[in-house]
Design a protein around this motif. Structure first.
Motif, PDB file in Angstrom:
ATOM      1  N   TYR A   1      13.327  27.235  93.199  1.00 57.62           N
ATOM      2  CA  TYR A   1      14.779  27.328  93.060  1.00 57.62           C
ATOM      3  C   TYR A   1      15.496  26.243  93.852  1.00 57.62           C
ATOM      4  O   TYR A   1      16.488  25.688  93.388  1.00 57.62           O
ATOM      5  N   GLU A   2      15.007  25.939  95.047  1.00 56.14           N
ATOM      6  CA  GLU A   2      15.643  24.878  95.826  1.00 56.14           C
ATOM      7  C   GLU A   2      15.580  23.545  95.088  1.00 56.14           C
ATOM      8  O   GLU A   2      16.579  22.829  94.998  1.00 56.14           O
ATOM      9  N   HIS A   3      14.422  23.215  94.533  1.00 49.63           N
ATOM     10  CA  HIS A   3      14.282  21.953  93.786  1.00 49.63           C
ATOM     11  C   HIS A   3      15.071  21.988  92.474  1.00 49.63           C
ATOM     12  O   HIS A   3      15.670  20.992  92.080  1.00 49.63           O
ATOM     13  N   PHE A   4      15.063  23.120  91.807  1.00 57.74           N
ATOM     14  CA  PHE A   4      15.774  23.253  90.538  1.00 57.74           C
ATOM     15  C   PHE A   4      17.272  23.027  90.735  1.00 57.74           C
ATOM     16  O   PHE A   4      17.920  22.351  89.932  1.00 57.74           O
ATOM     17  N   ILE A   5      17.807  23.570  91.814  1.00 58.82           N
ATOM     18  CA  ILE A   5      19.236  23.391  92.117  1.00 58.82           C
ATOM     19  C   ILE A   5      19.509  21.944  92.520  1.00 58.82           C
ATOM     20  O   ILE A   5      20.518  21.355  92.109  1.00 58.82           O
ATOM     21  N   GLU A   6      18.605  21.342  93.311  1.00 58.61           N
ATOM     22  CA  GLU A   6      18.762  19.929  93.693  1.00 58.61           C
ATOM     23  C   GLU A   6      18.790  19.019  92.469  1.00 58.61           C
ATOM     24  O   GLU A   6      19.415  17.963  92.480  1.00 58.61           O
ATOM     25  N   MET A   7      18.118  19.440  91.395  1.00 61.18           N
ATOM     26  CA  MET A   7      18.082  18.650  90.163  1.00 61.18           C
ATOM     27  C   MET A   7      19.378  18.797  89.362  1.00 61.18           C
ATOM     28  O   MET A   7      19.515  18.210  88.292  1.00 61.18           O
ATOM     29  N   GLY A   8      20.323  19.600  89.879  1.00 58.46           N
ATOM     30  CA  GLY A   8      21.620  19.741  89.217  1.00 58.46           C
ATOM     31  C   GLY A   8      21.754  20.958  88.335  1.00 58.46           C
ATOM     32  O   GLY A   8      22.719  21.062  87.577  1.00 58.46           O
ATOM     33  N   ASN A   9      20.832  21.888  88.423  1.00 61.71           N
ATOM     34  CA  ASN A   9      20.894  23.111  87.616  1.00 61.71           C
ATOM     35  C   ASN A   9      21.450  24.253  88.444  1.00 61.71           C
ATOM     36  O   ASN A   9      20.992  24.495  89.555  1.00 61.71           O
ATOM     37  N   ALA A  10      22.418  24.978  87.894  1.00 62.25           N
ATOM     38  CA  ALA A  10      22.990  26.125  88.601  1.00 62.25           C
ATOM     39  C   ALA A  10      22.053  27.326  88.535  1.00 62.25           C
ATOM     40  O   ALA A  10      21.916  28.068  89.499  1.00 62.25           O
ATOM     41  N   LYS A  11      21.413  27.519  87.388  1.00 61.49           N
ATOM     42  CA  LYS A  11      20.473  28.636  87.215  1.00 61.49           C
ATOM     43  C   LYS A  11      19.576  28.350  86.021  1.00 61.49           C
ATOM     44  O   LYS A  11      19.854  27.460  85.226  1.00 61.49           O
ATOM     45  N   VAL A  12      18.512  29.122  85.896  1.00 65.21           N
ATOM     46  CA  VAL A  12      17.652  29.007  84.726  1.00 65.21           C
ATOM     47  C   VAL A  12      18.421  29.588  83.548  1.00 65.21           C
ATOM     48  O   VAL A  12      18.944  30.699  83.617  1.00 65.21           O
ATOM     49  N   ALA A  13      18.525  28.815  82.489  1.00 58.40           N
ATOM     50  CA  ALA A  13      19.274  29.222  81.298  1.00 58.40           C
ATOM     51  C   ALA A  13      18.488  28.777  80.067  1.00 58.40           C
ATOM     52  O   ALA A  13      17.585  27.942  80.176  1.00 58.40           O
ATOM     53  N   PRO A  14      18.810  29.315  78.896  1.00 59.88           N
ATOM     54  CA  PRO A  14      18.079  28.907  77.692  1.00 59.88           C
ATOM     55  C   PRO A  14      18.045  27.389  77.480  1.00 59.88           C
ATOM     56  O   PRO A  14      17.039  26.845  77.048  1.00 59.88           O
ATOM     57  N   GLY A  15      19.103  26.693  77.853  1.00 60.73           N
ATOM     58  CA  GLY A  15      19.170  25.249  77.644  1.00 60.73           C
ATOM     59  C   GLY A  15      18.289  24.422  78.573  1.00 60.73           C
ATOM     60  O   GLY A  15      17.993  23.268  78.272  1.00 60.73           O
ATOM     61  N   ASN A  16      17.864  24.980  79.701  1.00 62.17           N
ATOM     62  CA  ASN A  16      17.022  24.220  80.627  1.00 62.17           C
ATOM     63  C   ASN A  16      15.684  24.922  80.885  1.00 62.17           C
ATOM     64  O   ASN A  16      14.998  24.608  81.858  1.00 62.17           O
ATOM     65  N   LEU A  17      15.324  25.845  80.024  1.00 65.35           N
ATOM     66  CA  LEU A  17      14.118  26.654  80.215  1.00 65.35           C
ATOM     67  C   LEU A  17      12.841  25.815  80.238  1.00 65.35           C
ATOM     68  O   LEU A  17      11.965  26.021  81.079  1.00 65.35           O
ATOM     69  N   GLU A  18      12.736  24.837  79.349  1.00 69.69           N
ATOM     70  CA  GLU A  18      11.534  23.991  79.327  1.00 69.69           C
ATOM     71  C   GLU A  18      11.412  23.171  80.601  1.00 69.69           C
ATOM     72  O   GLU A  18      10.334  23.023  81.158  1.00 69.69           O
ATOM     73  N   GLU A  19      12.538  22.643  81.075  1.00 67.88           N
ATOM     74  CA  GLU A  19      12.561  21.898  82.334  1.00 67.88           C
ATOM     75  C   GLU A  19      12.146  22.815  83.488  1.00 67.88           C
ATOM     76  O   GLU A  19      11.378  22.422  84.371  1.00 67.88           O
TER      77      GLU A  19
END
Length: 190
Positions: free
Chosen positions: A40-58
């Protein structure tokens, strides 16, 4: 000695009482919490607010990468950190199964709590000053806290399985302060 010379040598000559590393629920839980926090720390650093259908593969790709990175440095951890060290073929299969469960967890995350975003991970409480609850002083950590734009918060507790002890309706047979009956596990109430 006849059963296993190595076992005999370890127990009788070296006087080892326990293996250097376990491979059970404690180690899997500690490992999973570390992977999720790092993910989650890295995912947020990458500019994502939360896991969502649009960024699920990432998110899935990052989870696999995070899992592999954490598994690679487990041998360097001290025993008190509960390292997860898959040594046998069975344990390696179990670790692979854990990776699959963490990746599939993201599917649920993508649909969970729209409008809320992860904000705090493994948040300690009671470290400096114990938290008073039900006549006891508690210390611990909260797995994750998600917040929304209106300042509301949701506590997320990672559990691989839940026993009836966590149910708010199951009362402990021991009375507590004021004669109140509490569940065996008070996490949900706290």
């Amino acid at each position: 000695y006849l059963e296993c010379p190595c076992k005999w040598f370890s127990l009788r000559r070296l006087r080892l009482s326990a293996p250097d590393a376990g491979f059970g629920p404690l180690e899997m839980g500690s490992f999973s919490h570390g992977v999720l926090k790092s993910f989650y720390e890295h995912f947020i650093e990458m500019g994502n607010a939360k896991v969502a259908p649009g960024n699920l593969e990432e998110a899935r790709a990052l989870m696999r990468e995070t899992f592999a990175r954490h598994l690679a440095f487990q041998p360097e951890l001290k025993r008190k950190a509960n390292p997860l060290l898959p040594l046998t073929a069975f344990e390696r299969a179990e670790a692979h199964g854990l990776e699959r469960r963490l990746v599939s967890y993201l599917d649920r995350e993508a649909a969970l709590l729209p409008g809320f975003s992860p904000a705090f991970f493994e948040l300690d409480f009671g470290t400096r000053e114990p938290f008073a609850y039900g006549g006891f002083e508690l210390r611990g950590s909260v797995d994750r806290i998600d917040v929304n734009g209106r300042g509301q918060a949701v506590v997320i507790d990672y559990k691989g399985s839940l026993s009836p002890d966590y149910a708010l309706s199951s009362a402990s047979p021991a009375a507590t302060a004021g004669g109140a009956m509490l569940p065996h596990k008070v996490q949900a109430l706290v």
